[in-house]
Design an enzyme around this catalytic site. Sequence first.
Site, PDB file in Angstrom:
ATOM      1  N   CYS A  35       1.222  -1.133  -0.366  1.00 27.90           N
ATOM      2  CA  CYS A  35       0.202   0.407   0.095  1.00 27.90           C
ATOM      3  C   CYS A  35       1.434   1.322  -0.166  1.00 27.90           C
ATOM      4  CB  CYS A  35      -1.213   0.231   1.431  1.00 27.90           C
ATOM      5  SG  CYS A  35       0.009  -0.232   2.878  1.00 27.90           S
ATOM      6  N   CYS A 104      -2.476  -3.616   8.757  1.00 28.53           N
ATOM      7  CA  CYS A 104      -2.663  -1.266   8.750  1.00 28.53           C
ATOM      8  C   CYS A 104      -2.149  -1.851  10.601  1.00 28.53           C
ATOM      9  CB  CYS A 104      -3.252  -0.950   9.291  1.00 28.53           C
ATOM     10  SG  CYS A 104      -4.582  -0.938   6.915  1.00 28.53           S
TER      11      CYS A 104
HETATM   12 FE1  FES Z   1      -1.535   0.523   4.418  1.00 28.98          FE
HETATM   13 FE2  FES Z   1      -3.431   0.552   5.862  1.00 28.98          FE
HETATM   14  S1  FES Z   1      -3.738   0.517   4.007  1.00 28.98           S
HETATM   15  S2  FES Z   1      -1.079   0.438   6.497  1.00 28.98           S
END
Ligand code: FES
Length: 142
Positions: A35, A104
């Site tokens: 991400c 996360c």
């Molecule tokens: Fe990457 Fe939450 S989407 S840490």
Amino acid sequence: MALYSEKVMDHFTHPRNVGVIEDASGVGEVGNAKCGDIMKIYLKIENDIIEDVKFETFGCGSAIASSSMATEMIKGKSVYDAMALTNKAVAEALDGLPAHKMHCSVLAEEAIHNALKDYFDRNNIPYDKSQFPDCEHCEHCE
Ligand code: FES
């Protein structure tokens, strides 16, 4: 049911312990390659007790809420209590995270562990190296 708990929304909109500690005893930074989010944790430690903790998170709301909650959970605790903090405990303290957002909370656990490792290294404090697996080989990345 709302996707995010009230606690997640509270810590996301009013994050605790945001900032930098200039003379930190240990600093840990981790990123999630998928991400692209990054989390940095600063610890001020006296006699193995975490006197202060701050974080900077460039990431999603769940990552910010996880950092905020995790820093609250380790403040005033010993470095060994902080080592035992798991991402699951952080997610539970937030009254849960959606399954696709659990990673996360992993960032918070890893950033704290990295900051503690930095503290142990700086002070030549022995530790069990197996507690700090290389990132690519840890279970969270597999
Ligand atoms: Fe990457 Fe939450 S989407 S840490």
